[in-house]
Scaffold this motif. Sequence first.
Motif, PDB file in Angstrom:
ATOM      1  N   ALA A 407      44.794  39.805  42.191  1.00  0.00           N
ATOM      2  CA  ALA A 407      45.738  38.740  41.783  1.00  0.00           C
ATOM      3  C   ALA A 407      44.992  37.635  41.036  1.00  0.00           C
ATOM      4  CB  ALA A 407      46.437  38.171  43.020  1.00  0.00           C
ATOM      5  N   ALA A 408      43.782  37.282  41.510  1.00  0.00           N
ATOM      6  CA  ALA A 408      42.996  36.241  40.843  1.00  0.00           C
ATOM      7  C   ALA A 408      42.535  36.707  39.464  1.00  0.00           C
ATOM      8  CB  ALA A 408      41.792  35.868  41.711  1.00  0.00           C
ATOM      9  N   TYR A 409      42.138  37.969  39.371  1.00  0.00           N
ATOM     10  CA  TYR A 409      41.738  38.525  38.074  1.00  0.00           C
ATOM     11  C   TYR A 409      42.909  38.494  37.094  1.00  0.00           C
ATOM     12  CZ  TYR A 409      37.063  40.353  39.235  1.00  0.00           C
ATOM     13  OH  TYR A 409      35.733  40.487  39.553  1.00  0.00           O
ATOM     14  N   MET A 410      44.121  38.747  37.584  1.00  0.00           N
ATOM     15  CA  MET A 410      45.310  38.709  36.712  1.00  0.00           C
ATOM     16  C   MET A 410      45.498  37.312  36.122  1.00  0.00           C
ATOM     17  SD  MET A 410      48.446  40.986  38.141  1.00  0.00           S
ATOM     18  CE  MET A 410      49.396  40.522  36.702  1.00  0.00           C
ATOM     19  N   LYS A 411      45.291  36.310  36.931  1.00  0.00           N
ATOM     20  CA  LYS A 411      45.452  34.942  36.453  1.00  0.00           C
ATOM     21  C   LYS A 411      44.410  34.616  35.384  1.00  0.00           C
ATOM     22  CE  LYS A 411      48.886  33.478  38.997  1.00  0.00           C
ATOM     23  NZ  LYS A 411      50.159  32.992  38.391  1.00  0.00           N
ATOM     24  N   LEU A 412      43.247  35.256  35.495  1.00  0.00           N
ATOM     25  CA  LEU A 412      42.185  35.066  34.499  1.00  0.00           C
ATOM     26  C   LEU A 412      42.339  36.024  33.321  1.00  0.00           C
ATOM     27  CD1 LEU A 412      39.178  34.708  36.980  1.00  0.00           C
ATOM     28  CD2 LEU A 412      40.205  32.873  35.631  1.00  0.00           C
ATOM     29  N   MET A 413      43.411  36.839  33.346  1.00  0.00           N
ATOM     30  CA  MET A 413      43.713  37.850  32.325  1.00  0.00           C
ATOM     31  C   MET A 413      42.601  38.900  32.213  1.00  0.00           C
ATOM     32  SD  MET A 413      46.699  37.290  31.504  1.00  0.00           S
ATOM     33  CE  MET A 413      46.870  38.515  30.204  1.00  0.00           C
ATOM     34  N   ALA A 414      41.901  39.117  33.324  1.00  0.00           N
ATOM     35  CA  ALA A 414      40.917  40.211  33.384  1.00  0.00           C
ATOM     36  C   ALA A 414      41.642  41.418  33.967  1.00  0.00           C
ATOM     37  CB  ALA A 414      39.721  39.803  34.234  1.00  0.00           C
ATOM     38  N   LEU A 415      42.510  42.019  33.137  1.00  0.00           N
ATOM     39  CA  LEU A 415      43.438  43.025  33.642  1.00  0.00           C
ATOM     40  C   LEU A 415      42.740  44.320  34.052  1.00  0.00           C
ATOM     41  CD1 LEU A 415      46.414  42.485  31.154  1.00  0.00           C
ATOM     42  CD2 LEU A 415      46.069  41.518  33.436  1.00  0.00           C
ATOM     43  N   ALA A 416      41.700  44.710  33.329  1.00  0.00           N
ATOM     44  CA  ALA A 416      40.985  45.948  33.680  1.00  0.00           C
ATOM     45  C   ALA A 416      40.354  45.820  35.066  1.00  0.00           C
ATOM     46  CB  ALA A 416      39.921  46.253  32.636  1.00  0.00           C
ATOM     47  N   GLU A 417      39.721  44.658  35.344  1.00  0.00           N
ATOM     48  CA  GLU A 417      39.115  44.444  36.660  1.00  0.00           C
ATOM     49  C   GLU A 417      40.197  44.361  37.734  1.00  0.00           C
ATOM     50  OE1 GLU A 417      38.344  42.903  33.942  1.00  0.00           O
ATOM     51  OE2 GLU A 417      36.196  43.281  33.636  1.00  0.00           O
ATOM     52  N   ALA A 418      41.321  43.745  37.392  1.00  0.00           N
ATOM     53  CA  ALA A 418      42.425  43.644  38.351  1.00  0.00           C
ATOM     54  C   ALA A 418      42.940  45.026  38.731  1.00  0.00           C
ATOM     55  CB  ALA A 418      43.549  42.796  37.758  1.00  0.00           C
ATOM     56  N   LEU A 419      43.078  45.914  37.734  1.00  0.00           N
ATOM     57  CA  LEU A 419      43.583  47.259  37.996  1.00  0.00           C
ATOM     58  C   LEU A 419      42.605  48.040  38.893  1.00  0.00           C
ATOM     59  CD1 LEU A 419      45.802  49.305  37.440  1.00  0.00           C
ATOM     60  CD2 LEU A 419      44.571  49.998  35.375  1.00  0.00           C
ATOM     61  N   LYS A 420      41.294  47.868  38.633  1.00  0.00           N
ATOM     62  CA  LYS A 420      40.286  48.538  39.478  1.00  0.00           C
ATOM     63  C   LYS A 420      40.407  48.090  40.929  1.00  0.00           C
ATOM     64  CE  LYS A 420      36.727  49.172  35.910  1.00  0.00           C
ATOM     65  NZ  LYS A 420      35.370  48.734  35.456  1.00  0.00           N
ATOM     66  N   ASP A 421      40.609  46.781  41.126  1.00  0.00           N
ATOM     67  CA  ASP A 421      40.724  46.269  42.491  1.00  0.00           C
ATOM     68  C   ASP A 421      41.982  46.778  43.176  1.00  0.00           C
ATOM     69  OD1 ASP A 421      38.365  44.988  42.842  1.00  0.00           O
ATOM     70  OD2 ASP A 421      39.117  42.957  42.502  1.00  0.00           O
ATOM     71  N   ALA A 422      43.094  46.862  42.430  1.00  0.00           N
ATOM     72  CA  ALA A 422      44.336  47.382  43.013  1.00  0.00           C
ATOM     73  C   ALA A 422      44.166  48.840  43.432  1.00  0.00           C
ATOM     74  CB  ALA A 422      45.489  47.234  42.010  1.00  0.00           C
ATOM     75  N   ASP A 423      43.523  49.626  42.563  1.00  0.00           N
ATOM     76  CA  ASP A 423      43.267  51.039  42.900  1.00  0.00           C
ATOM     77  C   ASP A 423      42.357  51.146  44.122  1.00  0.00           C
ATOM     78  OD1 ASP A 423      44.824  52.304  40.981  1.00  0.00           O
ATOM     79  OD2 ASP A 423      43.241  52.188  39.454  1.00  0.00           O
ATOM     80  N   LYS A 424      41.337  50.239  44.217  1.00  0.00           N
ATOM     81  CA  LYS A 424      40.424  50.272  45.357  1.00  0.00           C
ATOM     82  C   LYS A 424      41.154  49.910  46.642  1.00  0.00           C
ATOM     83  CE  LYS A 424      36.392  50.729  47.275  1.00  0.00           C
ATOM     84  NZ  LYS A 424      35.718  52.041  47.335  1.00  0.00           N
ATOM     85  N   ALA A 425      42.060  48.955  46.569  1.00  0.00           N
ATOM     86  CA  ALA A 425      42.845  48.577  47.748  1.00  0.00           C
ATOM     87  C   ALA A 425      43.681  49.761  48.240  1.00  0.00           C
ATOM     88  CB  ALA A 425      43.741  47.384  47.412  1.00  0.00           C
ATOM     89  N   ILE A 426      44.266  50.514  47.295  1.00  0.00           N
ATOM     90  CA  ILE A 426      45.065  51.686  47.664  1.00  0.00           C
ATOM     91  C   ILE A 426      44.163  52.767  48.265  1.00  0.00           C
ATOM     92  CG2 ILE A 426      46.447  53.570  46.705  1.00  0.00           C
ATOM     93  CD1 ILE A 426      47.475  51.487  44.619  1.00  0.00           C
TER      94      ILE A 426
END
Length: 553
Positions: A407-426
């Motif tokens: 969520a924090a990465y999304m706010k920083l518009m670091a979408l690729a890193e945000a997607l990696k973190d979401a996949d890792k959480a899953i």
Amino acid sequence: MSNANALKDQGNKAFSAKDYDKAIELFTAAIALDPSNHVLFSNRSAAKAGKKQWATALEDAEQCIKLNQSWSKGYARKGAALHGAKRYDEAVEAYEAGLEFEDSPALRKGLQDVKDAKGRDGSESFGLGRMFADPNLIGKLATNPRTQKHLADPAFVQKLKLFQQNPALADSALQSDPRMIDVLGVAMGIDMQGLRQRQNQRQQPAPAPEPEDVEMTDEDAEEAKAKADALAAKAQGAEHYKAQRFSEAAEYFKKAWDLWPKDITFLGNLGAAYLEAKEYDQCIETCELAVEEVRGLRADYKIIAKIFGRIGTAYTAKNDLLSAKKYYQKSLSEHRDATILAKLQATEKAIVEAERQSYLDPAKSAVAREEGNAAFKSGDFAKAVKLYEESIKRDPSDARGYNNRAAAYMKLMALAEALKDADKAIEVDPTFVKAYIRKATILQTMREYSKSLEALQAASSADTANAHAQEIQAQEFKIQQALFTQRADETEEQTLERAMKDPEVAQIMGDPVMQQILQQAQGNPGALQDHMKNPVVRQKIMKLINAGIIKTR
């Protein structure tokens, strides 16, 4: 590395045979394969010193020290090269630097040799130089019948004047011109003719002494018996070792060393027996004694490496990984062995993992996550990322840390890193519905609408309690609207062309079973609902619906 070791072994054999050119060639080839191996530069330095190539021997010694600054033998090589080049003060410094790392007999002997050579050369130069420095020397030579004729040669006179101007060059006087013996005789006031005759007599080879019959003394006999008894004890120990009777084997190996403490393999075998018997402290103590003894016995460097490796193995068994790493490195500094290198690498990984495990603390992870939430709410998203990262390090098994950082990465518009973190959480928690919703939101922001719908469908499947059903449906509706707007002007051909760029869609469309289902659905749309009762088929149909190939309205 094994080829480099083979070349090194061949180079050592050539060096022992004093075939220095061959040794240099082999060590050079080994260095090309393993340029970080300091032992190879040390060996090549020794070979070059054997050929009196002092300058290049010094270069190799300095490279050896650069690669391993704590290895005393590198300083010994440097000292030897500087000694050969008659750079005595620098040689003394090199030997003294090596002694700071190891009080080695070889270093002490080298240091003493340099000091002796320095004193000897200094005194000799001073004596000859003083004689040639006599301002009345040429006058004395002119009045002496033996040396008068020499002064008729202008080159000879010029050489005398050169020695008078620079007395240090007088060291080479006798070798450069035999007439200088007469000059020294006049300068010293003695007859050098007799000296010449005695020198010629000394140059005649002395007759070889006749061999004498030497009777073995009582001391020699006792030595031979002790050695024989020790070897017999070693053989008995080996038999027990093979039969895995390690305690008995240790007794015999110890007896062998007590009988004849001049074969380091006795201690090496004793250490191995203790290691197999899981007597790790005794193994370490024995091997450390072996290291102390081995220097005086001038044992092969491979034996030293093996002993260090055994100490490392014992420390590994004791779970003292830092000590194990230290001794594996010492072993490799003596001899590069693939097995020891693998043990060192495994130990370094274990140390990193142990440090990671020691850092784990779920309570501190929760505190860091809450601090990250506070930073997120205040709009300090960069700080939030750091705090969530700390939370993850403290407890990587908690999916919330990854999801919040996404969520924090999304706010920083670091979408690729945000997607990696979401996949890792899953990956960490496949039942964590919020992670699927987060992933769908990220993909929606990236305009990956079809993949976003798939993430929401996965969220719906994971939401068995329907706690997030309303949120999922609302987001799904927004994405469907976005898809409808995006594809409003597409023809069926354009839709198919776009969808087929997705490898998964292309695979589904190429599946004969799915082709049959789609053909059946064209004539009977209700049949599609029946096929969707199969979870695998349902997933593929939903993929085609999301891609716009199957239209639901």
